[in-house]
Design a protein around this motif. Structure first.
Motif, PDB file in Angstrom:
ATOM      1  N   GLU A   1      38.266  26.864  43.877  1.00  0.00           N
ATOM      2  CA  GLU A   1      38.872  27.817  42.964  1.00  0.00           C
ATOM      3  C   GLU A   1      38.454  29.244  43.323  1.00  0.00           C
ATOM      4  OE1 GLU A   1      39.172  24.987  38.963  1.00  0.00           O
ATOM      5  OE2 GLU A   1      37.948  26.802  38.964  1.00  0.00           O
ATOM      6  N   ARG A   2      39.262  30.180  42.887  1.00  0.00           N
ATOM      7  CA  ARG A   2      38.932  31.588  43.102  1.00  0.00           C
ATOM      8  C   ARG A   2      37.663  31.911  42.318  1.00  0.00           C
ATOM      9  NH1 ARG A   2      43.729  35.899  42.948  1.00  0.00           N
ATOM     10  NH2 ARG A   2      44.479  34.236  44.325  1.00  0.00           N
ATOM     11  N   GLU A   3      36.743  32.629  42.938  1.00  0.00           N
ATOM     12  CA  GLU A   3      35.492  32.949  42.277  1.00  0.00           C
ATOM     13  C   GLU A   3      35.201  34.446  42.336  1.00  0.00           C
ATOM     14  OE1 GLU A   3      32.220  30.918  44.175  1.00  0.00           O
ATOM     15  OE2 GLU A   3      32.307  32.169  45.953  1.00  0.00           O
ATOM     16  N   PHE A   4      34.490  34.894  41.350  1.00  0.00           N
ATOM     17  CA  PHE A   4      34.110  36.299  41.247  1.00  0.00           C
ATOM     18  C   PHE A   4      33.066  36.643  42.297  1.00  0.00           C
ATOM     19  CE2 PHE A   4      33.075  40.277  39.380  1.00  0.00           C
ATOM     20  CZ  PHE A   4      31.696  40.380  39.373  1.00  0.00           C
TER      21      PHE A   4
ATOM     22  N   ALA B   1      31.973  54.119  38.233  1.00  0.00           N
ATOM     23  CA  ALA B   1      31.054  53.651  39.280  1.00  0.00           C
ATOM     24  C   ALA B   1      29.609  53.649  38.790  1.00  0.00           C
ATOM     25  CB  ALA B   1      31.173  54.465  40.559  1.00  0.00           C
ATOM     26  N   GLY B   2      29.432  53.815  37.483  1.00  0.00           N
ATOM     27  CA  GLY B   2      28.084  53.799  36.945  1.00  0.00           C
ATOM     28  C   GLY B   2      27.542  52.407  36.750  1.00  0.00           C
ATOM     29  N   SER B   3      28.427  51.423  36.725  1.00  0.00           N
ATOM     30  CA  SER B   3      28.006  50.036  36.523  1.00  0.00           C
ATOM     31  C   SER B   3      28.596  49.151  37.609  1.00  0.00           C
ATOM     32  CB  SER B   3      28.467  49.532  35.159  1.00  0.00           C
ATOM     33  OG  SER B   3      27.887  50.269  34.116  1.00  0.00           O
ATOM     34  N   THR B   4      27.776  48.264  38.114  1.00  0.00           N
ATOM     35  CA  THR B   4      28.234  47.258  39.065  1.00  0.00           C
ATOM     36  C   THR B   4      27.690  45.904  38.643  1.00  0.00           C
ATOM     37  OG1 THR B   4      26.329  47.680  40.505  1.00  0.00           O
ATOM     38  CG2 THR B   4      28.379  48.844  41.029  1.00  0.00           C
ATOM     39  N   TYR B   5      28.354  44.862  39.085  1.00  0.00           N
ATOM     40  CA  TYR B   5      27.933  43.508  38.731  1.00  0.00           C
ATOM     41  C   TYR B   5      28.268  42.592  39.897  1.00  0.00           C
ATOM     42  CZ  TYR B   5      27.234  39.319  35.894  1.00  0.00           C
ATOM     43  OH  TYR B   5      26.771  38.132  35.396  1.00  0.00           O
ATOM     44  N   TYR B   6      27.351  41.676  40.221  1.00  0.00           N
ATOM     45  CA  TYR B   6      27.514  40.798  41.366  1.00  0.00           C
ATOM     46  C   TYR B   6      27.286  39.346  40.974  1.00  0.00           C
ATOM     47  CZ  TYR B   6      26.978  45.156  43.989  1.00  0.00           C
ATOM     48  OH  TYR B   6      27.138  46.442  44.474  1.00  0.00           O
ATOM     49  N   SER B   7      27.964  38.476  41.707  1.00  0.00           N
ATOM     50  CA  SER B   7      27.674  37.062  41.530  1.00  0.00           C
ATOM     51  C   SER B   7      26.320  36.760  42.157  1.00  0.00           C
ATOM     52  CB  SER B   7      28.750  36.203  42.182  1.00  0.00           C
ATOM     53  OG  SER B   7      28.597  36.195  43.588  1.00  0.00           O
ATOM     54  N   GLU B   8      25.720  35.689  41.731  1.00  0.00           N
ATOM     55  CA  GLU B   8      24.400  35.322  42.243  1.00  0.00           C
ATOM     56  C   GLU B   8      24.464  34.995  43.736  1.00  0.00           C
ATOM     57  OE1 GLU B   8      22.445  36.421  39.143  1.00  0.00           O
ATOM     58  OE2 GLU B   8      21.419  35.400  40.796  1.00  0.00           O
ATOM     59  N   PHE B   9      25.645  34.582  44.205  1.00  0.00           N
ATOM     60  CA  PHE B   9      25.771  34.168  45.599  1.00  0.00           C
ATOM     61  C   PHE B   9      25.721  35.354  46.568  1.00  0.00           C
ATOM     62  CE2 PHE B   9      26.512  29.935  44.400  1.00  0.00           C
ATOM     63  CZ  PHE B   9      27.401  29.914  43.340  1.00  0.00           C
ATOM     64  N   VAL B  10      26.020  36.550  46.077  1.00  0.00           N
ATOM     65  CA  VAL B  10      26.099  37.695  46.980  1.00  0.00           C
ATOM     66  C   VAL B  10      25.120  38.806  46.613  1.00  0.00           C
ATOM     67  CG1 VAL B  10      28.537  37.187  47.343  1.00  0.00           C
ATOM     68  CG2 VAL B  10      27.888  38.966  45.704  1.00  0.00           C
TER      69      VAL B  10
ATOM     70  N   CYS C   1      41.162  41.855  46.188  1.00  0.00           N
ATOM     71  CA  CYS C   1      40.831  43.014  45.376  1.00  0.00           C
ATOM     72  C   CYS C   1      41.663  42.940  44.097  1.00  0.00           C
ATOM     73  CB  CYS C   1      41.155  44.277  46.167  1.00  0.00           C
ATOM     74  SG  CYS C   1      41.010  45.804  45.258  1.00  0.00           S
ATOM     75  N   ALA C   2      41.100  43.394  42.981  1.00  0.00           N
ATOM     76  CA  ALA C   2      41.827  43.345  41.722  1.00  0.00           C
ATOM     77  C   ALA C   2      41.449  44.530  40.847  1.00  0.00           C
ATOM     78  CB  ALA C   2      41.522  42.034  40.992  1.00  0.00           C
ATOM     79  N   ALA C   3      42.368  44.899  39.959  1.00  0.00           N
ATOM     80  CA  ALA C   3      42.156  46.029  39.055  1.00  0.00           C
ATOM     81  C   ALA C   3      42.385  45.589  37.618  1.00  0.00           C
ATOM     82  CB  ALA C   3      43.101  47.176  39.401  1.00  0.00           C
TER      83      ALA C   3
ATOM     84  N   VAL D   1      32.864  46.604  33.581  1.00  0.00           N
ATOM     85  CA  VAL D   1      32.951  45.545  34.563  1.00  0.00           C
ATOM     86  C   VAL D   1      33.194  44.210  33.879  1.00  0.00           C
ATOM     87  CG1 VAL D   1      31.495  46.735  36.237  1.00  0.00           C
ATOM     88  CG2 VAL D   1      30.437  45.229  34.537  1.00  0.00           C
ATOM     89  N   THR D   2      33.942  43.347  34.544  1.00  0.00           N
ATOM     90  CA  THR D   2      34.223  42.016  34.031  1.00  0.00           C
ATOM     91  C   THR D   2      34.353  41.066  35.203  1.00  0.00           C
ATOM     92  OG1 THR D   2      35.824  40.632  32.852  1.00  0.00           O
ATOM     93  CG2 THR D   2      36.680  42.613  33.895  1.00  0.00           C
ATOM     94  N   MET D   3      33.905  39.833  35.018  1.00  0.00           N
ATOM     95  CA  MET D   3      33.985  38.823  36.061  1.00  0.00           C
ATOM     96  C   MET D   3      35.063  37.787  35.759  1.00  0.00           C
ATOM     97  SD  MET D   3      30.497  36.687  35.255  1.00  0.00           S
ATOM     98  CE  MET D   3      30.888  35.407  36.417  1.00  0.00           C
ATOM     99  N   ILE D   4      35.856  38.033  34.730  1.00  0.00           N
ATOM    100  CA  ILE D   4      36.867  37.078  34.295  1.00  0.00           C
ATOM    101  C   ILE D   4      38.201  37.396  34.964  1.00  0.00           C
ATOM    102  CG2 ILE D   4      38.068  36.102  32.335  1.00  0.00           C
ATOM    103  CD1 ILE D   4      35.683  36.991  30.617  1.00  0.00           C
ATOM    104  N   PRO D   5      38.747  36.474  35.764  1.00  0.00           N
ATOM    105  CA  PRO D   5      39.995  36.766  36.481  1.00  0.00           C
ATOM    106  C   PRO D   5      41.156  37.180  35.574  1.00  0.00           C
ATOM    107  CG  PRO D   5      38.953  34.826  37.412  1.00  0.00           C
ATOM    108  CD  PRO D   5      38.180  35.171  36.184  1.00  0.00           C
TER     109      PRO D   5
END
Length: 124
Positions: A44-47, A55-64, A96-98, A104-108
Motif C-alpha cells: 500500500e501507499r505509505e507516508f 516550512a516551520g514544521s516537518t514530519y517523517y515516517s520512522e522508516f526514513v 508528491c502531494a498537496a 503537516v498530515t500523514m493521512i493520504p
C-alpha cells in the motif's frame, strides 16, 4: 487545476543519495502543506514526509527519519526530498502531494492534489 510533477528518480546503489523535486503549477498552492508518499510493488501507499506551508514544521515516517529531509522553496513552488543512505527497502514509486491544510498530515485522504510519481530503485 493544480498540477504536481515529480522528477529526480532513477537507479542508484545502496548507500547512495538522491534528491527528488516536485514542481507545482496551474494554481497557487499558497497555504498548502506538502507531502511525499511512496508505494512499493504489492504494498500500500505509505507516508514518507510532510512539510507545513511555512516550512516551520516537518514530519517523517520512522522508516526514513534521520536519512531523508523534506524542504520547500515557496518562491519556486517546489518541494524537495533529499534521500541519503538509501537501501533496497526504499525502492518504490515516490509521489508528491498537496493538502489545503496548513499543518503537516500523514493521512493520504487529507491530500487533494497528487503527482504522477517517479520511480526510485536502489540496488543492493
Amino acid at each position: 487545476q493544480g498540477q504536481l510533477v515529480e522528477s529526480g528518480g532513477g537507479l542508484v546503489q545502496a548507500g547512495d543519495s538522491m534528491r527528488l523535486s516536485c514542481a507545482a503549477s496551474g494554481r497557487t498552492f499558497s497555504g498548502y502543506a506538502m507531502g511525499w508518499f511512496r508505494q512499493a510493488p504489492g504494498k500500500e501507499r505509505e507516508f514518507v514526509a510532510a512539510i507545513s506551508w511555512s516550512a516551520g514544521s516537518t514530519y517523517y515516517s520512522e522508516f526514513v527519519k534521520g536519512r531523508f529531509t523534506i524542504s520547500r522553496d515557496t518562491a519556486k513552488n517546489t518541494v524537495y526530498l533529499q534521500m541519503n543512505s538509501l537501501n533496497s527497502e526504499d525502492t518504490a514509486v515516490y509521489y508528491c502531494a498537496a493538502t489545503p491544510f496548513t499543518r503537516v498530515t500523514m493521512i493520504p485522504r487529507d491530500y487533494r492534489y497528487w503527482g504522477q510519481g517517479t520511480q526510485v530503485t536502489v540496488s543492493s
